[in-house]
Design a protein around this motif. Structure first.
Motif, PDB file in Angstrom:
ATOM      1  N   PHE A   1      60.812  15.333  -0.334  1.00  0.00           N
ATOM      2  CA  PHE A   1      60.032  13.848  -0.386  1.00  0.00           C
ATOM      3  C   PHE A   1      60.754  12.851   0.213  1.00  0.00           C
ATOM      4  N   GLY A   2      60.244  11.962   0.351  1.00  0.00           N
ATOM      5  CA  GLY A   2      60.670  10.485   0.870  1.00  0.00           C
ATOM      6  C   GLY A   2      60.981  10.704   2.537  1.00  0.00           C
TER       7      GLY A   2
ATOM      8  N   ALA B   1      49.646  10.495  -1.587  1.00  0.00           N
ATOM      9  CA  ALA B   1      48.661  11.481  -1.554  1.00  0.00           C
ATOM     10  C   ALA B   1      49.123  12.927  -0.805  1.00  0.00           C
ATOM     11  N   GLU B   2      50.078  12.571   0.261  1.00  0.00           N
ATOM     12  CA  GLU B   2      50.543  13.962   0.906  1.00  0.00           C
ATOM     13  C   GLU B   2      51.567  14.709  -0.150  1.00  0.00           C
ATOM     14  N   TRP B   3      52.224  13.957  -0.570  1.00  0.00           N
ATOM     15  CA  TRP B   3      53.201  14.711  -1.656  1.00  0.00           C
ATOM     16  C   TRP B   3      52.459  15.315  -2.571  1.00  0.00           C
TER      17      TRP B   3
ATOM     18  N   VAL C   1      62.795  20.143  -5.383  1.00  0.00           N
ATOM     19  CA  VAL C   1      62.039  19.083  -4.796  1.00  0.00           C
ATOM     20  C   VAL C   1      63.547  18.061  -4.566  1.00  0.00           C
ATOM     21  N   TYR C   2      63.813  17.609  -3.377  1.00  0.00           N
ATOM     22  CA  TYR C   2      64.834  16.948  -2.918  1.00  0.00           C
ATOM     23  C   TYR C   2      64.404  15.612  -2.270  1.00  0.00           C
ATOM     24  N   GLY C   3      64.838  14.601  -2.587  1.00  0.00           N
ATOM     25  CA  GLY C   3      64.902  13.460  -1.744  1.00  0.00           C
ATOM     26  C   GLY C   3      65.356  13.536  -0.502  1.00  0.00           C
ATOM     27  N   LEU C   4      64.860  12.886   0.694  1.00  0.00           N
ATOM     28  CA  LEU C   4      65.445  13.051   2.071  1.00  0.00           C
ATOM     29  C   LEU C   4      66.671  12.376   2.131  1.00  0.00           C
ATOM     30  N   GLN C   5      67.891  13.109   2.327  1.00  0.00           N
ATOM     31  CA  GLN C   5      69.036  12.373   2.735  1.00  0.00           C
ATOM     32  C   GLN C   5      69.287  12.226   4.347  1.00  0.00           C
TER      33      GLN C   5
ATOM     34  N   GLU D   1      60.975   2.332  -3.843  1.00  0.00           N
ATOM     35  CA  GLU D   1      60.050   2.482  -4.809  1.00  0.00           C
ATOM     36  C   GLU D   1      58.953   3.568  -4.686  1.00  0.00           C
ATOM     37  N   LEU D   2      58.442   3.811  -3.267  1.00  0.00           N
ATOM     38  CA  LEU D   2      57.851   5.216  -3.006  1.00  0.00           C
ATOM     39  C   LEU D   2      58.394   6.278  -3.386  1.00  0.00           C
ATOM     40  N   GLU D   3      59.643   6.314  -2.841  1.00  0.00           N
ATOM     41  CA  GLU D   3      60.506   7.663  -3.030  1.00  0.00           C
ATOM     42  C   GLU D   3      60.597   8.099  -4.646  1.00  0.00           C
TER      43      GLU D   3
END
Length: 378
Positions: free
Chosen positions: A163-164, A171-173, A190-194, A216-218
């Motif tokens: 995600f991110g 909505a896509e997530w 699930v991993y936040g994009l690095q 904030e969205l992430e």
């Protein structure tokens, strides 16, 4: 104590735009040299280790994309490991795969060879976002890969997601999470994009070609994943990992519990016999050293007691249950509450960690800023 064993396969059909790992575009000649060198490394460790040091409680073959190896390369690796190590009867054996590199025949052969867990790098169910990431598969291939895995007999399946992603919407997530749950894997990560420095995706964002995901969205996406997956029966057991009851990843639990593990292959890392060490990241040097019968270790670091205790704290805090304080005392002969009295006081005062019976754990407030918490113990 039995060890965790990691094997790094450094090849991919196509390198993803965000990838900062040591990996190379697949070349059959290079893959052949790598395989010969890896088999030699396995043999060397088999001769050098003794007793319980060769007992393996979990095996993880990652990359790269292990399933892109030509021919029966993976089977040769598994056979060599079984000859030179002792895989315990309950050993969890995981292979990572890109959805575009699997077939029913190939997966069936792996399952028959003893692989009992498959980890698919799906990342997203939106094709436009897969293109942003530079993935070599489409969403349809990901769904097909899950069906093939089930047909091949895999009853323990993990799906990875990111995600991110630049341009990704909430909505896509949610749509990706809904599709993931519909496919009913036993485990979801699930991993936040690095944005790793020097990768094509990082350069595109730094150059203004892509807008980074707002923080904030992430954070909203992360909290959405936690809420949605828990609602659908997945246990949130580590910051980024969710599992059906009893399907937690045993190999990764070994890392978070700071247990010994051995890494084989270029750039593989190990924590073993009181040392942390890393293999040569250069494929050419890795192969050359092993052709000379030399372990391909690039660097070693002997762990002090203070370092081992600190790592046990911040790795254990990744688990939702937290650090087992009784386990810490049994291992080190000291109470974590005394060793880290000031750190724990600051973090509890800030509402970032909590003492819960025999565990010290992150709070809901501390989860999104876990790295700040971890830094207190470094």
């Amino acid at each position: 104590m039995a060890i965790g064993l990691y094997v790094h396969v450094p090849f991919c059909v196509k390198k993803c735009l965000y990838c900062g790992f040591v990996s190379f575009r697949l070349d059959r000649e290079a893959a052949g040299l790598y395989l010969n060198a890896l088999l030699r490394e396995i043999e060397l460790y088999g001769a050098a280790l003794c007793g319980s040091e060769k007992e393996v409680s979990s095996l993880f073959i990652g990359g790269g994309t292990p399933t892109c190896l030509p021919g029966d390369g993976l089977i040769k690796i598994l056979q060599a490991l079984k000859v030179h190590f002792r895989l315990l009867p309950e050993c969890e054996v995981t292979v990572e795969a890109n959805p575009g590199t699997v077939t029913l025949g190939g997966l069936s052969v792996l399952r028959e060879a003893g692989v009992n867990r498959l980890s698919l790098g799906v990342q997203s169910f939106q094709d436009r976002l897969l293109k942003v990431l530079g993935r070599a598969h489409g969403s349809g291939e990901a769904e097909k890969a899950v069906r093939l895995a089930r047909q091949a007999g895999f009853a323990n399946l993990n799906l990875d997601f990111i995600f991110g992603i630049p341009g990704q919407t909430a909505a896509e997530w949610l749509e990706t999470l809904e599709k993931a749950v519909e496919l009913a894997p036993e485990h979801i990560a699930v991993y936040g994009l690095q944005l790793e420095e020097g990768t094509p995706l990082e350069r595109a964002v730094a150059g203004g070609g892509l807008e980074p995901c707002p923080e904030e969205l992430e954070l909203f996406m992360y909290r959405t994943a936690v809420e949605y997956l828990k609602k659908h029966g997945y246990i949130h057991y580590e910051i980024s990992n969710f599992a059906r009851p009893g399907r937690e990843c045993l190999h990764n639990l070994g890392y978070w519990l700071n247990r010994p593990y051995l890494g084989l292959g270029p750039a593989a890392h190990s924590c073993f016999r009181g040392e942390r060490f890393a293999n040569e990241p250069s494929l050419e040097r890795y192969c050359r050293l092993l052709s000379q019968g030399v372990f391909p270790v690039q660097e070693r670091h002997a762990l002090s007691l203070a370092e081992e205790m600190a790592e046990t704290m911040f790795l254990g805090l990744r688990l939702i249950r937290g650090v087992d304080l009784e386990g810490f005392r049994s291992r080190f002969g000291r109470r974590a509450e005394e060793v880290y009295r000031n750190e724990i006081a600051r973090l509890t005062g800030a509402g970032l960690v909590k003492l819960d019976g025999r565990f010290l754990a992150l709070t809901g407030k501390g989860l999104p800023v876990a790295n700040i918490v971890f830094s207190e113990f470094v």
